[in-house]
Design an enzyme around this catalytic site. Sequence first.
Site, mmCIF file in Angstrom:
data_model
loop_
_atom_site.group_PDB
_atom_site.id
_atom_site.type_symbol
_atom_site.label_atom_id
_atom_site.label_comp_id
_atom_site.label_asym_id
_atom_site.label_seq_id
_atom_site.Cartn_x
_atom_site.Cartn_y
_atom_site.Cartn_z
ATOM 1 C CE LYS A 78 10.008 -7.109 -3.045
ATOM 2 N NZ LYS A 78 11.007 -7.743 -2.583
ATOM 3 C CE1 TYR B 110 6.990 -1.662 -4.077
ATOM 4 C CE2 TYR B 110 6.354 -3.791 -5.102
ATOM 5 C CZ TYR B 110 6.956 -2.978 -4.429
ATOM 6 O OH TYR B 110 7.480 -3.914 -3.823
HETATM 7 P P1 NAD Z 1 14.835 -2.074 4.745
HETATM 8 O O1 NAD Z 1 15.059 -0.780 4.690
HETATM 9 O O2 NAD Z 1 14.830 -2.001 6.332
HETATM 10 O O3 NAD Z 1 15.386 -3.429 4.422
HETATM 11 C C1 NAD Z 1 15.493 -3.761 2.811
HETATM 12 C C2 NAD Z 1 17.451 -4.202 3.137
HETATM 13 O O4 NAD Z 1 17.435 -5.166 1.722
HETATM 14 C C3 NAD Z 1 18.504 -3.202 4.138
HETATM 15 O O5 NAD Z 1 19.236 -4.065 5.809
HETATM 16 C C4 NAD Z 1 19.194 -3.054 2.803
HETATM 17 O O6 NAD Z 1 20.804 -3.075 3.691
HETATM 18 C C5 NAD Z 1 18.754 -4.569 2.144
HETATM 19 N N1 NAD Z 1 19.913 -4.241 0.424
HETATM 20 C C6 NAD Z 1 19.224 -3.630 -0.044
HETATM 21 N N2 NAD Z 1 20.273 -4.107 -1.047
HETATM 22 C C7 NAD Z 1 21.226 -5.384 -1.199
HETATM 23 C C8 NAD Z 1 22.126 -5.802 -1.178
HETATM 24 N N3 NAD Z 1 22.985 -5.492 -2.409
HETATM 25 N N4 NAD Z 1 22.812 -6.698 -0.291
HETATM 26 C C9 NAD Z 1 22.196 -6.809 0.519
HETATM 27 N N5 NAD Z 1 21.504 -6.242 1.257
HETATM 28 C C10 NAD Z 1 20.305 -5.516 0.093
HETATM 29 O O7 NAD Z 1 13.310 -2.133 4.343
HETATM 30 P P2 NAD Z 1 12.115 -3.560 4.495
HETATM 31 O O8 NAD Z 1 9.983 -3.060 4.280
HETATM 32 O O9 NAD Z 1 11.899 -4.178 5.849
HETATM 33 O O10 NAD Z 1 12.470 -4.761 3.428
HETATM 34 C C11 NAD Z 1 12.206 -5.470 3.097
HETATM 35 C C12 NAD Z 1 11.883 -6.123 2.269
HETATM 36 O O11 NAD Z 1 10.407 -6.430 2.529
HETATM 37 C C13 NAD Z 1 11.495 -6.314 0.898
HETATM 38 O O12 NAD Z 1 11.959 -7.254 0.408
HETATM 39 C C14 NAD Z 1 10.471 -5.286 0.971
HETATM 40 O O13 NAD Z 1 10.589 -5.368 -0.399
HETATM 41 C C15 NAD Z 1 9.923 -5.933 1.286
HETATM 42 N N6 NAD Z 1 8.840 -5.730 1.906
HETATM 43 C C16 NAD Z 1 8.578 -4.018 2.440
HETATM 44 C C17 NAD Z 1 7.128 -4.017 2.650
HETATM 45 C C18 NAD Z 1 6.645 -1.811 2.999
HETATM 46 O O14 NAD Z 1 5.618 -1.448 3.398
HETATM 47 N N7 NAD Z 1 8.409 -1.742 3.679
HETATM 48 C C19 NAD Z 1 5.840 -3.894 2.334
HETATM 49 C C20 NAD Z 1 5.638 -5.732 1.144
HETATM 50 C C21 NAD Z 1 7.233 -6.093 0.855
#
Ligand code: NAD
Length: 264
Positions: A163, A156
Amino acid sequence: MTGLMAGKRGLIMGLANDKSLAWGIAKALADQGAELAFSYQGDALRKRVAPLAEQLGSDFLIDCDVSDMAALDRTFDALKARWETIDFLVHAIGFSDKNELRGQFVDTSLDNFLLTMNISAYSFVAVTRRARAMMPEGGSILTLTYYGAEKVIPHYNVMGVAKAALETSVKYLAMDLGPENIRVNAISAGPIKTLAASGIGDFRYILKWNEYNSPLRRNVTIDDVGGSALYLLSDLASGVTGEIHHVDAGYNVVGMKAEDAPDI
Ligand code: NAD
């Protein structure tokens, strides 16, 4: 429309497809009567986001790269042109060079350190400042984080450091905006297979480990995240701010491998 979010309007940032955490959240909010706008990153994503937004009764889509402050200004101008005020905002955005989401943190490059911090942590500050100006009666702002901010999770790496900055930003922002009745919280979600997660080295191992070792002995879903987001964004959580709320099947309380966990 009746429901917990009836009469409330807000912006969802970070919907990429129907696996996105933002989708679980958007569905839960729309189900309870919220009116939604969506921002997406670049034309390629618009094609995916538009039909999803339509399913939830929204045609309000705004192109926004959060690393571009002018684009952020345009986004909030567009929002204001249609809606005088908003009640909530969801920031579900993170990014890092996937070549550095494997191997060791010690090898993080300066460029990617800054890029990751900018998109995954600073953007939340930049977005919150602009959202605040549209919340004269108060509001609720939510971001998404992960346990890798608190403890070392293999691969990570720099995302964990970003984060940690994001989680601390939640607390400082909560203090700044509290007097205006604007609440700022984060959900620390357990691992879920999404586009962003697929960039993390050995993600399948992380999923299995959490499934076998969390108190609920399963992984969480985007609907689990959606339910908790609904609570935090609605008036049910009117006394909650500065909180990092774990939606991880309880994994964060565990200190050792479960005795009944199979080998992975
Ligand atoms: P996802 O890929 O569906 O979403 C990530 C989003 O970030 C995408 O829509 C992408 O277009 C956007 N993004 C990236 N760079 C960008 C930029 N410069 N401008 C605008 N948008 C941008 O994946 P996800 O897992 O749904 O991620 C959403 C959030 O949840 C993130 O912050 C991720 O770290 C967090 N998260 C995810 C998990 C997991 O296991 N999937 C766990 C905990 C937290």
